[in-house]
Design an enzyme around this catalytic site. Structure first.
Site, PDB file in Angstrom:
ATOM      1  N   TYR A 144       0.845  -1.206   0.000  1.00 25.00           N
ATOM      2  CA  TYR A 144       0.000   0.000   0.000  1.00 25.00           C
ATOM      3  C   TYR A 144       0.877   1.250   0.000  1.00 25.00           C
ATOM      4  CZ  TYR A 144      -3.850   3.105   1.264  1.00 25.00           C
ATOM      5  OH  TYR A 144      -4.790   4.113   1.267  1.00 25.00           O
TER       6      TYR A 144
HETATM    7  N1  LIG Z   1      -9.975   5.779   4.324  1.00 24.72           N
HETATM    8  C1  LIG Z   1      -8.825   6.387   4.488  1.00 24.72           C
HETATM    9  O1  LIG Z   1      -8.466   6.773   5.607  1.00 24.72           O
HETATM   10  C2  LIG Z   1      -7.929   6.655   3.302  1.00 24.72           C
HETATM   11  C3  LIG Z   1      -6.837   7.482   3.507  1.00 24.72           C
HETATM   12  C4  LIG Z   1      -6.013   7.782   2.425  1.00 24.72           C
HETATM   13  C5  LIG Z   1      -6.294   7.280   1.171  1.00 24.72           C
HETATM   14  N2  LIG Z   1      -7.365   6.455   1.007  1.00 24.72           N
HETATM   15  C6  LIG Z   1      -7.614   5.995  -0.357  1.00 24.72           C
HETATM   16  O2  LIG Z   1      -8.894   6.439  -0.773  1.00 24.72           O
HETATM   17  C7  LIG Z   1      -9.415   5.543  -1.760  1.00 24.72           C
HETATM   18  C8  LIG Z   1     -10.783   5.093  -1.325  1.00 24.72           C
HETATM   19  O3  LIG Z   1     -10.641   4.386  -0.100  1.00 24.72           O
HETATM   20  P1  LIG Z   1     -11.838   4.162   0.936  1.00 24.72           P
HETATM   21  O4  LIG Z   1     -11.295   4.477   2.269  1.00 24.72           O
HETATM   22  O5  LIG Z   1     -13.052   4.842   0.442  1.00 24.72           O
HETATM   23  O6  LIG Z   1     -11.957   2.577   0.864  1.00 24.72           O
HETATM   24  P2  LIG Z   1     -13.160   1.607   0.500  1.00 24.72           P
HETATM   25  O7  LIG Z   1     -12.611   0.246   0.710  1.00 24.72           O
HETATM   26  O8  LIG Z   1     -14.403   2.005   1.216  1.00 24.72           O
HETATM   27  O9  LIG Z   1     -13.409   1.874  -1.063  1.00 24.72           O
HETATM   28  C9  LIG Z   1     -12.565   1.382  -2.049  1.00 24.72           C
HETATM   29  C10 LIG Z   1     -13.305   1.358  -3.352  1.00 24.72           C
HETATM   30  O10 LIG Z   1     -12.439   0.848  -4.384  1.00 24.72           O
HETATM   31  C11 LIG Z   1     -13.162  -0.100  -5.128  1.00 24.72           C
HETATM   32  N3  LIG Z   1     -12.271  -1.053  -5.794  1.00 24.72           N
HETATM   33  C12 LIG Z   1     -11.410  -1.932  -5.222  1.00 24.72           C
HETATM   34  N4  LIG Z   1     -10.804  -2.673  -6.175  1.00 24.72           N
HETATM   35  C13 LIG Z   1     -11.301  -2.242  -7.374  1.00 24.72           C
HETATM   36  C14 LIG Z   1     -11.071  -2.604  -8.723  1.00 24.72           C
HETATM   37  N5  LIG Z   1     -10.231  -3.587  -9.063  1.00 24.72           N
HETATM   38  N6  LIG Z   1     -11.731  -1.940  -9.694  1.00 24.72           N
HETATM   39  C15 LIG Z   1     -12.613  -0.957  -9.376  1.00 24.72           C
HETATM   40  N7  LIG Z   1     -12.894  -0.581  -8.123  1.00 24.72           N
HETATM   41  C16 LIG Z   1     -12.232  -1.216  -7.131  1.00 24.72           C
HETATM   42  C17 LIG Z   1     -14.070  -0.777  -4.101  1.00 24.72           C
HETATM   43  O11 LIG Z   1     -15.099  -1.511  -4.733  1.00 24.72           O
HETATM   44  C18 LIG Z   1     -14.538   0.441  -3.328  1.00 24.72           C
HETATM   45  O12 LIG Z   1     -15.590   1.075  -4.021  1.00 24.72           O
HETATM   46  C19 LIG Z   1      -8.393   4.407  -1.866  1.00 24.72           C
HETATM   47  O13 LIG Z   1      -7.540   4.665  -2.958  1.00 24.72           O
HETATM   48  C20 LIG Z   1      -7.629   4.506  -0.556  1.00 24.72           C
HETATM   49  O14 LIG Z   1      -6.354   3.974  -0.687  1.00 24.72           O
HETATM   50  C21 LIG Z   1      -8.195   6.127   2.032  1.00 24.72           C
HETATM   51  O1  LIG Z   2      -3.805   6.544   4.982  1.00 28.33           O
HETATM   52  C1  LIG Z   2      -4.316   5.604   4.354  1.00 28.33           C
HETATM   53  O2  LIG Z   2      -4.243   5.533   3.131  1.00 28.33           O
HETATM   54  C2  LIG Z   2      -5.016   4.567   5.115  1.00 28.33           C
HETATM   55  O3  LIG Z   2      -6.096   4.119   4.812  1.00 28.33           O
HETATM   56  C3  LIG Z   2      -4.296   4.108   6.304  1.00 28.33           C
HETATM   57  C4  LIG Z   2      -4.538   2.671   6.624  1.00 28.33           C
HETATM   58  O4  LIG Z   2      -5.886   2.468   6.972  1.00 28.33           O
HETATM   59  C5  LIG Z   2      -3.581   2.207   7.688  1.00 28.33           C
HETATM   60  O5  LIG Z   2      -2.265   2.414   7.284  1.00 28.33           O
HETATM   61  C6  LIG Z   2      -3.814   0.748   8.033  1.00 28.33           C
HETATM   62  O6  LIG Z   2      -2.809   0.205   8.804  1.00 28.33           O
END
Ligand SMILES: NC(=O)c1ccc[n+]([C@@H]2O[C@H](COP(=O)([O-])OP(=O)(O)OC[C@H]3O[C@@H](n4cnc5c(N)ncnc54)[C@H](O)[C@@H]3O)[C@@H](O)[C@H]2O)c1
Ligand SMILES: O=C(O)C(=O)C[C@H](O)[C@H](O)CO
Length: 233
Positions: free
Chosen positions: A138
């Site tokens: 990741y």
């Molecule tokens: N939640 C956090 O704290 C956080 C922080 C930083 C970055 N992110 C990033 O934000 C984005 C969204 O994360 P989230 O927290 O909403 O997670 P989530 O798991 O709720 O959503 C992820 C989404 O990606 C989709 N997905 C996964 N594999 C796929 C594929 N092969 N093709 C198409 N769609 C696919 C899932 O179906 C889902 O809709 C991600 O890129 C994640 O890395 C999240």
């Molecule tokens: O910052 C992000 O992209 C995350 O979603 C953080 C992760 O949830 C975290 O590193 C899990 O261990």
């Protein structure tokens, strides 16, 4: 009407982005590989859902070749597998979704975006800046997304296409559910978060809305934190 496609758009941050853009008057395609998410998504004016697997070149080509207009691509699809990422097959899978999947969609969207002088927003992370010992794939993927964003911004500026990334902090979604249910991890995160709370998907959506607006017309190649101050500490 301006049209945006949001990958991972039926859940979490992607759904927050899709809803923010629809409220700002965009026509939005919320795309996901998960049929159960597509079925469960509560539709609202301005949003339609679409099956799209960012790891499948045929799926990506089919979806983008069916579009007649595209003004914005927002790459939110992402996965995180924690300690399993020390297995090389899992490592490759995470890179395929988070980094190669982002590039696949950028390449497929580029010809359409050159016609509209459109824009891309990729999803980086705080883990684009520091490494997470529990999430090596990741972390590598998100470092890659940040650098990919800068490279594409440099190359595609001459086509009028802006490319930026968001770096969300700790946001309330299913991806962080395990952390939020663990009092010790939550306390550790809050101790280092100046705003002392989790972020909301719509707060990320508001930043994306601005990055895609004409107000951000001179903004490209940048990575924008939305993290309650976490990265500043
Ligand atoms: N939640 C956090 O704290 C956080 C922080 C930083 C970055 N992110 C990033 O934000 C984005 C969204 O994360 P989230 O927290 O909403 O997670 P989530 O798991 O709720 O959503 C992820 C989404 O990606 C989709 N997905 C996964 N594999 C796929 C594929 N092969 N093709 C198409 N769609 C696919 C899932 O179906 C889902 O809709 C991600 O890129 C994640 O890395 C999240
Ligand atoms: O910052 C992000 O992209 C995350 O979603 C953080 C992760 O949830 C975290 O590193 C899990 O261990």
């Amino acid at each position: 009407m301006k049209q945006a496609l949001v990958t991972g758009g039926t859940r979490g941050i992607g759904a927050g982005v899709a809803r923010s853009l629809a409220e700002a008057g965009w026509s939005v395609i919320a795309a996901s590989a998960s049929q159960s998410e597509l079925d469960a998504f509560v539709l609202q004016d301005g949003i339609k859902v679409q099956t799209l697997d960012v790891t499948d070149q045929v799926s990506v080509d089919t979806v983008f070749s069916d579009l007649t207009r595209l003004d914005a691509l927002v790459n939110c699809a992402g996965i995180l597998m924690r300690e399993e990422e020390y297995n090389i097959d899992v490592f490759a899978k995470v890179l395929d979704v988070n980094l190669t999947g982002t590039m696949r969609c950028c390449l497929a969207a580029h010809p359409l975006l050159t016609e509209t002088a459109g824009a891309i927003v990729n999803t980086a992370s705080m883990l684009s800046t520091f490494g997470g010992p529990l999430v090596p794939a990741y972390s590598a993927s998100k470092g890659g997304v940040a650098q990919l964003t800068k490279a594409l911004a440099g190359r595609w500026a001459e086509h009028g296409v802006r490319v930026n990334a968001i770096a969300p902090g700790w946001i309330e979604t299913e991806m962080t559910q395990g952390l939020r249910e663990d009092p010790a991890r939550t306390a550790g995160i809050m101790a280092r978060t100046p705003m002392k709370r989790w972020g909301k998907p719509e707060e990320v959506g508001a930043l994306v809305q601005w990055l895609l607006s004409e107000n951000a017309g001179f903004v490209t190649g940048s990575i924008y934190p939305v993290d309650g101050g976490y990265l500043a500490m």
